[in-house]
Design an enzyme around this catalytic site. Sequence first.
Site: not given
Ligand code: PGA
Length: 237
Positions: A96, A151
């Site tokens: 992540h 992401e």
């Molecule tokens: P979020 O987090 O939905 O709060 O933007 C996304 C994630 O965990 O990567």
Amino acid sequence: MSKKILVANWKEYGTKAQLDAWINQIALQKQAISDNKVILCPPLTLLSIASDLVVNGGLPISIGAQNVSRFEEGKYTGEVSAEMIAEFASYVIVGHSERRQDLGETDATVAKKVTFLNAAKLTSIVCVSEVSQVIALRNLVGTYEDIIAYEPLFAIGTGNPDTPENASEMAKKIKNIFPNTQVIYGGSVDDSNLKGFLQQEHISGVLVGNRSLDGSFFLEIVRQACFLASSKVKNAR
Ligand code: PGA
């Protein structure tokens, strides 16, 4: 029609009481859950309890961890191995961006973790923000057939998601590198923008942070995903 992957990433939040409340709320919509592939990723402290709650409640929810040790086992105080996690969960989030940025996770540690997860028969969810991280994974592990979460950094926790078209373009690039992987999108997903992402050909689901902690918000996302799937089936008739 394949089920949409809906990952609830609780990050460093969540107590036992919150988990109980979340499960009770979600349990009201068993059918909607089973129409999707729901993966709950609470903090490590709640993994075992979450696993018991879903089994005892007969809930079609998979449990995931948010991290795993980069060592197989040994004298590494505070670390938890893939084998230990496999007793309670079937998925693990790796790489992540919050870990890449703040906790020293590199492409090399991501690759090591993926190897240990494969060996423990756990499915990895590797998070990437750039294609270069996918190429690094290919160079380090060869083939990869689990889940990749695209992401973009600007979208995580900001309320400013990527456009569905851009996310789909990225997903396509990722699938060119790993054709058998499922690509999901993460970054400020909520029930108002979910549709745009789930309608994209190359996007198999979403990873939700902020909006996943509250059972009622997350349930709305699950319901929306079902609604989209059923309207697609109707249109196809
Ligand atoms: P979020 O987090 O939905 O709060 O933007 C996304 C994630 O965990 O990567």
